[in-house]
Each structure stands twice: as C-alpha cells, then as structure tokens.
Design an enzyme around this catalytic site. Structure first.
Site, PDB file in Angstrom:
ATOM      1  CG  HIS A  12      -0.300  -0.071   2.546  1.00 28.66           C
ATOM      2  ND1 HIS A  12      -0.752  -0.853   3.577  1.00 28.66           N
ATOM      3  CD2 HIS A  12       0.791   0.581   3.044  1.00 28.66           C
ATOM      4  CE1 HIS A  12       0.023  -0.681   4.639  1.00 28.66           C
ATOM      5  NE2 HIS A  12       0.963   0.194   4.337  1.00 28.66           N
ATOM      6  CG  HIS A  59       0.431   3.944   8.011  1.00 26.88           C
ATOM      7  ND1 HIS A  59      -0.593   3.329   7.345  1.00 26.88           N
ATOM      8  CD2 HIS A  59       1.542   3.228   7.723  1.00 26.88           C
ATOM      9  CE1 HIS A  59      -0.130   2.279   6.671  1.00 26.88           C
ATOM     10  NE2 HIS A  59       1.158   2.197   6.893  1.00 26.88           N
ATOM     11  CG  HIS A 193       8.266  -1.581   4.146  1.00 24.55           C
ATOM     12  ND1 HIS A 193       7.334  -2.557   4.393  1.00 24.55           N
ATOM     13  CD2 HIS A 193       7.641  -0.406   4.444  1.00 24.55           C
ATOM     14  CE1 HIS A 193       6.197  -2.007   4.807  1.00 24.55           C
ATOM     15  NE2 HIS A 193       6.364  -0.694   4.857  1.00 24.55           N
ATOM     16  CD  GLU A 240       2.844  -1.602   6.621  1.00 28.56           C
ATOM     17  OE1 GLU A 240       2.708  -0.442   6.994  1.00 28.56           O
ATOM     18  OE2 GLU A 240       3.051  -1.890   5.414  1.00 28.56           O
TER      19      GLU A 240
END
Ligand code: DHB
Ligand code: FE
Length: 280
Positions: A12, A59, A193, A240
């Site tokens: 995303h 977030h 990441h 995530e």
C-alpha cells in the site's frame, strides 16, 4: 449465508497514489508493478464481489500514538479519506456495510477478541491505495467495505499467531452472516521494508517469497515467529505482513492461487501482490 470468494493481498506504498494521479502506470519504473494487477482486474470482473473486508494498518490518520487499539473494526455507513501529508490526492468516501460490520463486531467479541468499535473512521493510504489498485479509473469501487485495523505502528503489536487467529475468526464470522453477498477479504501492507533507523531500506526477498509461498502451502507457517523475530526478518514496517496472514486465515477450506507478483522496489518497499481464491 455469505460466501467468501477469496483474498487479495497487496502492498500500500503511498507513492503509488502519486503515480496514479500522474498517470504513470505505463512508465518503465512503474509498469512492472501496475501490470501485476491486470489478472486481478480480470478476476474481479468475473467474480464481482459485493463487499470487501479490508484488513490494514492505520498509520496515524485515524488513530495516533496516544490511543492505539490492537484491533479495530469500522461500523460506519461511510468512510472518508483525508490529507495524510504524503502529497497524494484525497479520494472520494467509501460506502460501508453496517450489517456486516455489526455482525463481525458481535461475533468477534463473542469469540473473545477485544476489539475497538469505530462508528466514525477515517481511512488512510493503506485502505485507499489498494482500493484504487483493484478498481482503477477514479470511480468509487463497486463494493461496500468494512475496514479492520491491526496495530503494527507501535509496540506491543499483536503476534503473528494472534493475528492469524483473528483472521480465522473474521472468516467464520463472514460465513455465518445471513446474507447472499459475495465477500472479498483484502490484506494490505508490506512486504519487507524498514523506513527509518540504521536498517532503513532493508529488504528480505528470500523471506518474502517464502512467506508468499507459505500462504498456499502452509498458511500458518509465519506464526512460528515472534514479533521481534519478524522485525529482524522483514524490517520494522515489514511486520505489516500480519495483514496478509490475517486475510489468508479468513479463507475457509481449500484454496487456489490465481496470481502473484513481486517487485522491488517501489519506494523503499518490496511490493507483493497475491490473489487466492476459495475452492467451493
Ligand atoms: C512506504 C511504505 C509503507 O507501507 C507506508 O505505509 C508508507 C511508506 C514506503 O515505502 O515509502
Ligand atoms: Fe504501511
């Protein structure tokens, strides 16, 4: 009863929103990523889901560090996006499905998941970007949606095992929903990441590919890892992948992999995509 038709799991990364706004889908930098969605579009056209249950992590738009639920479920008739500071265009509100929201909330609490119920909920890029990727063209998606958040932004985060169990409970709740709707489950985030700190830019392709493969062959494989082990393996934001795990766990019975894509890098993130359908 409602039918779960499959799950779609995708990255995303916010810069995708910028690329869409600038119509860069066929640009050489972006096309290996956007082209990966073509088989997904064909499948969605064929199966036509009515509702999407979207498992993602907020977030800082709807929840901030002062109040951060481990699990939260939306119960609104509409979910609005807002400016998050990423410079991506704000998109039109999404339609909710109050009946499924409350059925999920009641069933999950009954199954001992202590969730936060959100009758107002802003949805951030982790919800809006995947919607734009699945249903491109700028029009509102042809589905009603129920957003479900799993905290991965501030420790303690739920374990992979707990997230998997939540996914299983979401799946059985959907299947006990008195409706003839076709339901798609989405899981957004990852894959590996890390956006900050000493390991900024860290990517683990070997683990990502193993994880994607495990979702077909042994979906609870990643539940062997603790949260700190996962941070080590996939980076502090790579956790995530819990959204992928929960979305996959929601699928009942045998499954069939329709499509997958893996591309490095979009921004700092290994961009994964998987479409898994249930075999009825
Ligand atoms: C990036 C990735 C994310 O998952 C996110 O939420 C924000 C930014 C990135 O790679 O830039
Ligand atoms: Fe993210």
């Amino acid at each position: 009863m409602a039918k779960i038709i499959g799950c779609i799991t995708t990255t995303h990364v916010p810069s995708i929103g910028g690329a869409i706004a600038k119509k860069l889908q066929n640009d050489p930098y972006w096309s290996p990523f956007f082209d990966g969605f073509k088989p997904v579009h064909a499948w969605l056209k064929k199966v036509k889901p009515d509702v999407a249950v979207v498992i993602y992590n907020d977030h800082g738009l709807n929840f901030f560090l002062d109040k951060l639920p481990t699990f939260a479920v939306g119960a609104a008739s509409e979910y609005r996006h807002a400016d998050e500071g990423w410079g991506i265009p704000v998109v039109a509100p999404f339609r909710g499905d109050l009946d499924l929201s409350w059925h999920l909330i009641n069933t999950l609490v009954d199954k001992e998941f202590d969730i936060t119920t959100c009758q107002e909920m802003l949805v951030d890029h982790a919800f809006t970007i995947p919607m734009s990727l699945l249903w491109p063209g700028g029009e509102s998606p042809p589905v009603r949606a129920v957003p479900i958040c799993i905290n991965t932004v501030q420790f303690p985060i739920p374990s992979a095992r707990r997230s998997y169990k939540l996914g299983e409970a979401i799946g059985s709740a959907i299947e006990s929903w008195d409706s003839d709707a076709k339901v798609l489950v989405m899981g957004t985030g990852g894959l590996s990441h890390q956006l900050d700190g000493e390991r900024a830019g860290f990517i683990n392709k070997e683990f990502d590919l193993k994880f994607m493969d495990s979702l077909i062959k042994q979906p609870d494989w990643a539940t062997q890892y603790s949260s700190t082990e996962l941070v080590e393996l996939v980076g502090s934001q790579g956790v995530e992948l819990l959204m992928w795990l929960a979305a996959r766990a929601a699928l009942p019975g045998p499954v069939h992999k329709v499509h997958s894509n893996y591309h490095i890098p979009i921004s700092n993130t290994a961009s994964g995509l998987m479409l898994i359908e249930t075999v009825h």
